[in-house]
Scaffold this motif. Structure first.
Motif, PDB file in Angstrom:
ATOM      1  N   VAL A 402     -39.602 -40.858  45.196  1.00 58.51           N
ATOM      2  CA  VAL A 402     -39.626 -39.518  44.619  1.00 58.51           C
ATOM      3  C   VAL A 402     -38.375 -39.311  43.779  1.00 58.51           C
ATOM      4  CG1 VAL A 402     -39.637 -37.048  45.087  1.00 58.51           C
ATOM      5  CG2 VAL A 402     -40.969 -38.579  46.529  1.00 58.51           C
ATOM      6  N   ASN A 403     -38.577 -38.802  42.578  1.00 54.64           N
ATOM      7  CA  ASN A 403     -37.479 -38.385  41.721  1.00 54.64           C
ATOM      8  C   ASN A 403     -37.590 -36.865  41.528  1.00 54.64           C
ATOM      9  OD1 ASN A 403     -36.948 -37.675  38.538  1.00 54.64           O
ATOM     10  ND2 ASN A 403     -35.320 -38.919  39.411  1.00 54.64           N
ATOM     11  N   VAL A 404     -36.513 -36.156  41.804  1.00 53.24           N
ATOM     12  CA  VAL A 404     -36.508 -34.702  41.689  1.00 53.24           C
ATOM     13  C   VAL A 404     -35.379 -34.293  40.747  1.00 53.24           C
ATOM     14  CG1 VAL A 404     -36.337 -32.516  42.909  1.00 53.24           C
ATOM     15  CG2 VAL A 404     -37.411 -34.466  44.030  1.00 53.24           C
ATOM     16  N   VAL A 405     -35.715 -33.486  39.757  1.00 56.06           N
ATOM     17  CA  VAL A 405     -34.731 -32.986  38.792  1.00 56.06           C
ATOM     18  C   VAL A 405     -34.669 -31.466  38.925  1.00 56.06           C
ATOM     19  CG1 VAL A 405     -34.093 -32.810  36.365  1.00 56.06           C
ATOM     20  CG2 VAL A 405     -35.151 -34.910  37.233  1.00 56.06           C
ATOM     21  N   VAL A 406     -33.466 -30.943  39.154  1.00 56.39           N
ATOM     22  CA  VAL A 406     -33.299 -29.510  39.396  1.00 56.39           C
ATOM     23  C   VAL A 406     -32.252 -28.950  38.429  1.00 56.39           C
ATOM     24  CG1 VAL A 406     -32.863 -27.733  41.121  1.00 56.39           C
ATOM     25  CG2 VAL A 406     -33.776 -29.945  41.832  1.00 56.39           C
ATOM     26  N   PRO A 407     -32.667 -28.394  37.305  1.00 58.54           N
ATOM     27  CA  PRO A 407     -31.698 -27.722  36.428  1.00 58.54           C
ATOM     28  C   PRO A 407     -31.220 -26.419  37.069  1.00 58.54           C
ATOM     29  CG  PRO A 407     -33.749 -28.266  35.273  1.00 58.54           C
ATOM     30  CD  PRO A 407     -34.010 -28.410  36.741  1.00 58.54           C
ATOM     31  N   GLY A 439     -30.979 -15.779  37.720  1.00 54.69           N
ATOM     32  CA  GLY A 439     -31.115 -17.188  38.032  1.00 54.69           C
ATOM     33  C   GLY A 439     -32.417 -17.750  37.509  1.00 54.69           C
ATOM     34  N   ASN A 440     -32.375 -18.984  37.045  1.00 56.84           N
ATOM     35  CA  ASN A 440     -33.563 -19.681  36.559  1.00 56.84           C
ATOM     36  C   ASN A 440     -33.666 -20.989  37.322  1.00 56.84           C
ATOM     37  OD1 ASN A 440     -35.773 -20.547  35.155  1.00 56.84           O
ATOM     38  ND2 ASN A 440     -34.654 -21.113  33.302  1.00 56.84           N
ATOM     39  N   GLN A 441     -34.666 -21.111  38.187  1.00 54.59           N
ATOM     40  CA  GLN A 441     -34.779 -22.266  39.066  1.00 54.59           C
ATOM     41  C   GLN A 441     -36.117 -22.963  38.853  1.00 54.59           C
ATOM     42  OE1 GLN A 441     -32.457 -23.439  41.936  1.00 54.59           O
ATOM     43  NE2 GLN A 441     -33.619 -25.051  40.916  1.00 54.59           N
ATOM     44  N   THR A 442     -36.049 -24.196  38.395  1.00 54.59           N
ATOM     45  CA  THR A 442     -37.239 -25.032  38.297  1.00 54.59           C
ATOM     46  C   THR A 442     -36.957 -26.349  39.004  1.00 54.59           C
ATOM     47  OG1 THR A 442     -36.538 -25.985  36.181  1.00 54.59           O
ATOM     48  CG2 THR A 442     -37.923 -24.002  36.100  1.00 54.59           C
ATOM     49  N   THR A 443     -38.012 -27.041  39.394  1.00 54.18           N
ATOM     50  CA  THR A 443     -37.871 -28.337  40.062  1.00 54.18           C
ATOM     51  C   THR A 443     -38.990 -29.256  39.595  1.00 54.18           C
ATOM     52  OG1 THR A 443     -36.893 -27.296  42.022  1.00 54.18           O
ATOM     53  CG2 THR A 443     -37.747 -29.535  42.275  1.00 54.18           C
ATOM     54  N   GLN A 444     -38.621 -30.332  38.917  1.00 54.14           N
ATOM     55  CA  GLN A 444     -39.619 -31.293  38.442  1.00 54.14           C
ATOM     56  C   GLN A 444     -39.633 -32.506  39.368  1.00 54.14           C
ATOM     57  OE1 GLN A 444     -37.077 -30.235  35.877  1.00 54.14           O
ATOM     58  NE2 GLN A 444     -38.392 -28.415  35.929  1.00 54.14           N
ATOM     59  N   PRO A 460     -47.999 -46.343  37.029  1.00 52.46           N
ATOM     60  CA  PRO A 460     -46.690 -46.511  37.660  1.00 52.46           C
ATOM     61  C   PRO A 460     -46.019 -45.197  38.033  1.00 52.46           C
ATOM     62  CG  PRO A 460     -46.559 -46.886  35.302  1.00 52.46           C
ATOM     63  CD  PRO A 460     -48.007 -46.746  35.628  1.00 52.46           C
ATOM     64  N   VAL A 461     -46.424 -44.070  37.409  1.00 46.57           N
ATOM     65  CA  VAL A 461     -45.752 -42.803  37.636  1.00 46.57           C
ATOM     66  C   VAL A 461     -46.783 -41.686  37.707  1.00 46.57           C
ATOM     67  CG1 VAL A 461     -44.139 -41.107  36.687  1.00 46.57           C
ATOM     68  CG2 VAL A 461     -43.663 -43.535  36.437  1.00 46.57           C
ATOM     69  N   LEU A 462     -46.627 -40.781  38.671  1.00 48.53           N
ATOM     70  CA  LEU A 462     -47.403 -39.537  38.722  1.00 48.53           C
ATOM     71  C   LEU A 462     -46.421 -38.394  38.525  1.00 48.53           C
ATOM     72  CD1 LEU A 462     -49.835 -40.165  41.722  1.00 48.53           C
ATOM     73  CD2 LEU A 462     -50.309 -40.367  39.287  1.00 48.53           C
ATOM     74  N   GLY A 463     -46.521 -37.733  37.408  1.00 48.79           N
ATOM     75  CA  GLY A 463     -45.597 -36.646  37.109  1.00 48.79           C
ATOM     76  C   GLY A 463     -44.885 -36.901  35.803  1.00 48.79           C
ATOM     77  N   PRO A 464     -43.828 -36.147  35.492  1.00 47.37           N
ATOM     78  CA  PRO A 464     -43.236 -35.117  36.359  1.00 47.37           C
ATOM     79  C   PRO A 464     -44.118 -33.875  36.492  1.00 47.37           C
ATOM     80  CG  PRO A 464     -42.153 -35.125  34.232  1.00 47.37           C
ATOM     81  CD  PRO A 464     -43.095 -36.279  34.224  1.00 47.37           C
ATOM     82  N   THR A 465     -44.064 -33.285  37.690  1.00 45.90           N
ATOM     83  CA  THR A 465     -44.842 -32.092  37.996  1.00 45.90           C
ATOM     84  C   THR A 465     -43.903 -30.975  38.413  1.00 45.90           C
ATOM     85  OG1 THR A 465     -46.700 -33.459  38.752  1.00 45.90           O
ATOM     86  CG2 THR A 465     -46.651 -31.145  39.467  1.00 45.90           C
ATOM     87  N   GLU A 466     -44.099 -29.803  37.852  1.00 46.82           N
ATOM     88  CA  GLU A 466     -43.306 -28.644  38.251  1.00 46.82           C
ATOM     89  C   GLU A 466     -43.852 -28.119  39.576  1.00 46.82           C
ATOM     90  OE1 GLU A 466     -40.728 -26.181  38.951  1.00 46.82           O
ATOM     91  OE2 GLU A 466     -40.470 -27.057  36.940  1.00 46.82           O
ATOM     92  N   ILE A 467     -43.020 -28.104  40.610  1.00 44.29           N
ATOM     93  CA  ILE A 467     -43.510 -27.719  41.934  1.00 44.29           C
ATOM     94  C   ILE A 467     -43.146 -26.284  42.292  1.00 44.29           C
ATOM     95  CG2 ILE A 467     -43.455 -30.097  42.738  1.00 44.29           C
ATOM     96  CD1 ILE A 467     -40.953 -29.461  44.304  1.00 44.29           C
ATOM     97  N   ILE A 468     -42.374 -25.609  41.460  1.00 46.02           N
ATOM     98  CA  ILE A 468     -42.059 -24.203  41.704  1.00 46.02           C
ATOM     99  C   ILE A 468     -43.052 -23.354  40.909  1.00 46.02           C
ATOM    100  CG2 ILE A 468     -40.325 -22.392  41.578  1.00 46.02           C
ATOM    101  CD1 ILE A 468     -39.634 -24.688  43.477  1.00 46.02           C
TER     102      ILE A 468
END
Length: 791
Positions: A402-407, A439-444, A460-468
């Motif tokens: 899992v790769n998670v990106v949180v700006p 605040g602006n919260q997203t998580t891909q 090879p990859v599923l996503g990125p998907t925004e989960i928020i």
């Protein structure tokens, strides 16, 4: 409240504090305050801010994992990982700064003040439990001065620090200070990594340039660099286990509290590189003063961790990496009248902004069954995104990454106004603060499928998907906070006061939450709190004895907290959570454990008291105690309830009680894993012989035992005693001290998990059980020596 006499010739009545943003005698401040002067910090070998808790009852400063510095005050706690503002704010030279950085290196400190109760008016950011202000030493414009100090211990600990002031002229001066520190943190050895020990190495340097062109204007520019490199293994206790049936591989040997043992097969390393810049300006206009404080923090926090800390899967490392760039800019402009009598007041404007993108990479493998050995191969149905299935021979797991990106993008504007009226013995002060918090919260989230020959047919990859969910990504709060205090000086030696305070914390959106769970587990609402306090402060015996007593009541609407290792179910595809998976079926195996944030109403009440005395010129004694009852009020909270009893437990197979993603339990339990009562005491007895002064000093902390409902565990009482014996030279220019920390060698559990650490599998009713509970334990006895020299 002060915890002890401030020095060989100073009474606590004369201690000057800035708790109200004005320089006032401690006795005149209408709130509970603990003060630790720079001299006392050096005397008691406080090298980490967490050790300040030894000087203030009801204050708990903990670090259970090596990276999450947690501050608890008046029974109100905070987990930095919950993503909300802290319950106790930390200010470094009046700039709000994260505890992870500030607590790491304490050196060349002028004063630390612990302000108790809601802080919603005097400083730019609100806090429900209190604030801790840390003020570093500024340069001396009159003469060169400095100090050097070196400490070593029998457990491979060392601390070397020093500071020097260099006045160039009457208007310009420089102070430079530095520290090099090393220790074994929690004193834990990892038995599955050849006995490797926990270890901390810290280096920091600070420079402060002072400019004072006139008596009316002063400017101080401070820069600090910090590099901390910590490896802290999680201690476990228990018999250990062979989690896989028919497989002799064990999680580890039987371990007790006194073994200080860890069993993770991977490491847990945290690195912190931080730059802090601080500017403070003051311009005295005669009848008023204009002040500015501004700061910038840039930190890079890197964590490499084996999430399988109890080794539930021998031969497997649940690796994860977290990179957090922490960029914060802060500025505050204040105008305040200078008059002591009559009507006065002030206004201020405050702004802060935090940015940075957190990146998490970790394994999220789905385990098949606990009956397999490491070489077993079974057919595993694997469902593709289009609904079709293939069969994969797989040893024990479906490999998933899992790769998670949180700006991160948050900002706060706040504006405050206060009025102060003083007439003779009566002082009334109050004000309000209006804040705009955005605040602006997203998580891909991106799923990667691991290396397996037959997985080549898969994308090879599923996503990125925004989960928020889109409606939870942006948040704006506009709270009104503030307070009112009334102080009356009955005599020069006795003050009584009453205070009201209101504070607010914004809710948060979870980082890296499992996909497809309900909104209440993703996002929390804002927290409001109101507090009432009455107290008195006085002195006896010509100010040789100083005392204070305060009683308080506080009510929370939606207290924000974090609930760790909560088992959950989620819609899934091939063992991975996704919002597009099929609905959860009753009774199916849980998908894993996660730490969820949640709101719950609560009430806090208590009483605090101190006595600080110098009965004779060669003996100082300070005693402080606090009783606080901080409890939820019929709150429905996430829990592990495997047997459906409605109370937290891990009896049997991990399942969810009810129809939600997690189980919920009704609670009137503690807000923090701390006892209601605590006591601290310290003393120094001096034996002057000519120009030399032998001395004995001691620091004692008492915490009674208590039962935790959250983890079903009875914590033992703690009696921690630190003893110091030494010799002070002429005019206190040098001092040599031998000391023992935890002289009684008590090994007490301070934090423990609910039941053994387990890993669920895709086989209904089957889990991998490590045979261990994770714990934190007081450090064993440690001997050392310190040499301090001043000029």
């Amino acid at each position: 409240m002060a915890y002890a006499q401030a020095g060989a010739e100073t009474s606590t009545s004369d201690i000057i504090v800035t708790a109200t943003r004005r320089e006032e005698r401690l006795q005149d401040v209408p709130m509970s305050v603990n003060v630790a002067t720079g001299e006392q910090i050096q005397k008691f070998n406080i090298f980490d801010a967490k050790d300040v808790q030894q000087l203030a009852p009801g204050l708990e400063l903990t670090n259970t994992t090596g990276r999450n510095n947690t501050t608890t005050l008046r029974g109100i706690t905070f987990d930095p990982d919950q993503g909300t503002a802290p319950a106790v704010r930390v200010y470094y030279n009046e700039i709000p700064t994260d505890a992870q950085t500030v607590y790491t290196a304490i050196y060349d400190i002028e004063q630390i003040e612990v302000l108790r109760g809601p802080q919603g008016l005097l400083r730019g950011l609100s806090a429900p439990a209190g604030s801790i202000t840390i003020r570093t030493r500024r340069p001396n414009f009159d003469r060169p001065e400095g100090y050097a100090q070196a400490t070593a211990t029998d457990r491979a600990g060392y601390n070397v620090q020093g500071g020097v002031s260099l006045p160039f002229n009457e208007q310009l001066a420089l102070r430079v200070a530095a520290v090099v520190d090393g220790n074994r943190l929690n004193q834990v050895r990892n038995l599955n990594r050849d006995g490797e020990r926990s270890r901390s190495d810290t280096q920091s340097v600070r420079a402060t340039l002072g400019w004072r062109p006139s008596d009316a204007f002063s400017a101080y520019l401070t820069y600090q660099y910090l590099h901390a490199d910590n490896t802290q293994f999680q201690q476990v206790i228990g018999t250990g286990n062979a989690p896989f049936a028919f497989n002799p591989a064990r999680s580890g040997p039987a371990l007790s509290v006194s073994d200080y043992g860890a069993v993770s097969e991977g490491t847990f390393r945290i690195q912190n590189r931080t730059h802090l810049l601080n500017l403070a300006l003051d311009y005295d206009l005669g009848g008023s003063t204009v002040s500015f404080v501004g700061g910038h923090q840039f930190s890079k926090l890197t964590t490499l961790r084996d999430n399988d800390s109890a080794n539930t899967v021998p031969g497997y490392i649940s690796s994860s990496s977290v990179r957090v760039p922490y960029k914060v800019g802060t500025a505050e402009l204040r105008w305040q009248t200078n008059n002591d009598e009559g009507l006065g007041g002030g206004v201020s404007a405050f702004y802060t902004k935090q940015t940075g993108t957190t990146v998490v990479n970790q394994r999220a493998d789905s385990f098949i069954a606990p009956v397999l050995g490491p070489d077993a191969i079974i057919p595993v149905p694997f469902e593709l995104p289009d609904g079709s299935q293939i069969v994969i021979p797989s040893p024990n797991t479906v490999p998933i990454g899992v790769n998670v990106v949180v700006p991160v993008d948050t900002k706060t504007w706040s504006f405050a106004a206060n009025l102060r009226y003083k007439s003779g013995p009566l002082t009334v002060e109050g004000g309000i603060r209006y804040s705009i918090i955005k605040g602006n919260q997203t998580t891909q989230q991106t799923l990667f499928f691991g290396a397996h020959p037959l997985l080549a047919t898969l994308p090879p990859v599923l996503g990125p998907t925004e989960i928020i969910p889109a409606d939870l990504q942006r948040r704006t709060d506009k709270p009104l906070t503030g307070g009112l205090t009334i102080n009356y000086a009955i005599s020069d030696d006795l003050n009584v006061y009453a205070a009201y305070g209101r504070a607010f914390r914004s809710g948060s959106t979870g980082v890296s939450v499992p996909a497809g769970i309900s909104d209440d587990l993703i996002s929390t609402r804002g927290e409001k709190t109101d507090s009432f306090e009455v107290g008195l402060k006085g002195a006896l015996m010509d100010k040789r004895v100083n005392y204070s007593v305060a009683a308080f009541y506080q009510k929370f609407d939606g207290f924000l907290s974090r609930f760790t290792s909560i088992q959950y179910n989620c819609p899934e595809l091939s063992g991975a959570c996704t919002a597009f998976g099929p609905p959860i079926q009753p009774g199916e195996s849980t998908n894993g454990a996660f730490d969820f944030n949640y709101n719950g109403d609560a009430k806090v009440k208590g009483i605090e008291a101190t006595i600080d005395a110098r009965f004779i010129d060669t003996w100082d004694l300070g005693i402080a105690a606090a009783y606080t009852r901080a409890r939820y009020s019929n709150a429905l909270l996430p829990c592990n309830d495997f047997d459906g009893s409605g109370v937290p437990n891990q009896n049997g197979t991990p399942v969810i009680t009810g129809n939600g993603n997690v189980s919920y339990c009704a609670s009137n339990g503690r807000l923090a894993e701390t006892p209601d009562f605590s006591l601290t005491a310290n003393t120094e007895l001096r034996f002057p012989v000519g120009d030399y002064t032998p001395f004995v000093r001691a620091l004692f902390n008492y915490r009674p035992g208590f039962t935790s409902e959250r983890v079903n565990f009875r914590y033992q009482d703690r009696e921690l005693l630190n003893l110091f014996v030494g010799l002070r030279g002429p005019d206190s220019k040098w001092e040599i001290t031998a000391f023992a920390r935890n002289l009684l060698n008590q090994k007490r559990i301070t934090n423990i998990s609910l039941g053994n650490a387990v890993t669920p599998t895709q086989t209904p009713g089957a889990v991998l059980d490590s045979g261990y509970r994770t714990v934190n334990v007081t450090n064993p006895r440690e001997f050392g020596a310190t040499l301090n020299f001043k000029w």
